[in-house]
Enzyme design. Structure first.
Site, short mmCIF file in Angstrom:
data_model
loop_
_atom_site.label_atom_id
_atom_site.label_comp_id
_atom_site.label_asym_id
_atom_site.label_seq_id
_atom_site.Cartn_x
_atom_site.Cartn_y
_atom_site.Cartn_z
N LEU A 264 32.40 28.32 53.87
CA LEU A 264 33.73 28.01 54.38
C LEU A 264 33.92 28.40 55.77
O LEU A 264 34.54 27.74 56.51
CB LEU A 264 34.74 28.50 53.33
CG LEU A 264 36.16 28.61 53.79
CD1 LEU A 264 36.59 27.09 54.06
CD2 LEU A 264 37.24 28.98 52.95
N ASP B 212 33.11 44.59 59.24
CA ASP B 212 32.80 45.06 57.79
C ASP B 212 34.26 45.18 57.21
O ASP B 212 34.74 45.96 57.80
CB ASP B 212 31.97 46.20 57.82
CG ASP B 212 31.94 46.61 56.31
OD1 ASP B 212 32.52 46.13 55.25
OD2 ASP B 212 30.98 47.32 56.02
N ALA C 122 33.92 37.43 51.08
CA ALA C 122 34.11 37.88 49.61
C ALA C 122 32.65 37.98 48.98
O ALA C 122 31.79 37.47 49.41
CB ALA C 122 34.93 37.04 48.77
N THR D 17 30.98 36.64 45.97
CA THR D 17 31.26 35.39 44.95
C THR D 17 30.28 34.93 43.83
O THR D 17 30.59 34.34 43.38
CB THR D 17 31.64 34.16 45.96
OG1 THR D 17 30.29 34.12 46.67
CG2 THR D 17 32.65 34.31 46.99
N TYR E 183 34.48 39.27 38.19
CA TYR E 183 34.91 38.59 39.61
C TYR E 183 36.34 37.86 39.75
O TYR E 183 36.80 38.32 40.60
CB TYR E 183 34.05 37.43 39.77
CG TYR E 183 34.39 36.49 40.91
CD1 TYR E 183 34.21 36.84 42.06
CD2 TYR E 183 34.60 35.20 40.55
CE1 TYR E 183 34.60 36.09 43.23
CE2 TYR E 183 34.90 34.16 41.67
CZ TYR E 183 34.98 34.63 43.02
OH TYR E 183 35.52 33.82 43.76
N LYS F 100 39.33 39.25 42.04
CA LYS F 100 40.18 38.26 42.71
C LYS F 100 41.72 38.12 42.54
O LYS F 100 42.46 38.22 43.45
CB LYS F 100 39.61 36.92 42.75
CG LYS F 100 38.09 36.68 43.29
CD LYS F 100 37.86 37.02 44.65
CE LYS F 100 38.54 35.91 45.73
NZ LYS F 100 38.52 36.07 47.10
#
Length: 307
Positions: A14, A53, A77, A79, A141, A145
């Site tokens: 992305l 970072d 992230a 992922t 995960y 999130k």
């Protein structure tokens, strides 16, 4: 109005698409950041880049304080769903602690935070889902999130959350594959593949997700937006479309269910998004999956760069 946009995770899929979209935009001053060296230095030498970072609060304060962006699009992230299940401390640091750092500094500096999230905050019992559906993650995960979303919503910064689903695309020096290229390459090699037909998603072209993030910034939007395609498909159905597009042997695609595979993390069975809000409020218009396949084919086989 000129927007000064800082990206986290600019080396990722992305992030790379956002650099490609925004680097020459007349109303955008872009600053790219990532934890590792700049993978896009040769492609976009004019884009300022800083190593960052996001789990390091002091670094976040220093970089954002120097850059002074009006908007921050947070794409960085952890992922890999199974890695998150197996390495929960690392997952929490990258997906939650990092967001705590960004939210605090964005509030101090009056930066509009656009946070990228996932369909995996949902249980997978009732897709496709609108923005007001109740989250109930089934793996770590998704839990991380969702926790990050709650940090964003509770913070003092202006915020928007962009949730997305099964992102696919090509990127420069990007090690991970995607369902389109995996199916194409496997079938071209004459390999039989097993593909699940009992999980439902609305697959998202990476270029569409980048466009959705930009539209949120351009509209100064706040709240939650679901950004994906509008087609609810199983991976098996996706694989069949890929085979059809490239004129490959669909007989090599074995239709299986999720119980065929042993994975550390559970997957939600049925997610996918209702994208009416983004369409109506932002003017968001995604590609169809077939159009996405065609774009990837052009990029991977025609040498096109981030079309």
């Amino acid at each position: 109005m000129t927007r000064r946009i800082l990206l986290t995770g600019s080396n990722g899929l992305l992030g790379q698409k956002l650099v490609a979209l925004l680097h020459a935009h007349p109303d955008v001053e872009l600053v790219a950041t990532s934890r590792g060296p700049n993978k896009l230095a040769a492609l976009y030498p004019q884009v300022p880049f800083t190593t960052l970072d996001v789990t390091d609060r002091a670094q976040v304060e220093q970089v954002l304080g120097a850059a002074r962006p009006t908007h921050l699009i947070h794409t960085a992230a952890m992922t890999n769903v199974d890695e998150c299940e197996l390495n929960q401390a690392a997952c929490w640091a990258q997906n939650v602690t990092a967001v705590e750092n960004l939210v605090a500094v964005c509030a101090e500096l009056n930066i509009h935070l656009i946070h990228v999230s996932t369909d995996f905050v949902f249980s997978g019992e009732a897709g496709p889902l609108a923005e007001d559906a109740v989250p109930a993650p089934v793996n770590f995960y998704g839990q991380s999130k969702l926790a990050a979303e709650q940090v964003v919503q509770a913070g003092a910064a202006k915020w928007a959350i962009v949730r997305t689903v099964l992102v696919y695309g090509t990127a420069h020096e990007y090690g991970r594959t995607n369902i389109v290229l995996w199916v194409r390459d496997s079938l071209r090699a004459g390999k039989s593949i097993q593909v699940v037909d009992d999980q439902f998603r609305t697959p998202t072209l990476a270029e569409d997700l980048a466009q959705g993030c930009w539209l949120v910034a351009a509209h100064e939007a706040s709240g939650i937006y679901h950004i994906s395609s509008s087609e609810l498909l199983t991976p098996y159905q996706m694989a069949r479309q890929v085979a059809e597009y490239f004129n490959l042997d669909q007989g090599l695609i074995q239709r299986v269910d999720a119980s065929t595979f042993t994975q550390p993390a559970r997957r939600p069975a049925r997610t996918g998004f209702i994208i009416t809000k983004a369409q109506q409020q932002l003017g968001y218009r995604p590609h169809s999956f077939r159009q996405g396949i065609a774009l990837l084919a052009q990029q991977a086989e025609g040498g096109a760069k981030n079309v």
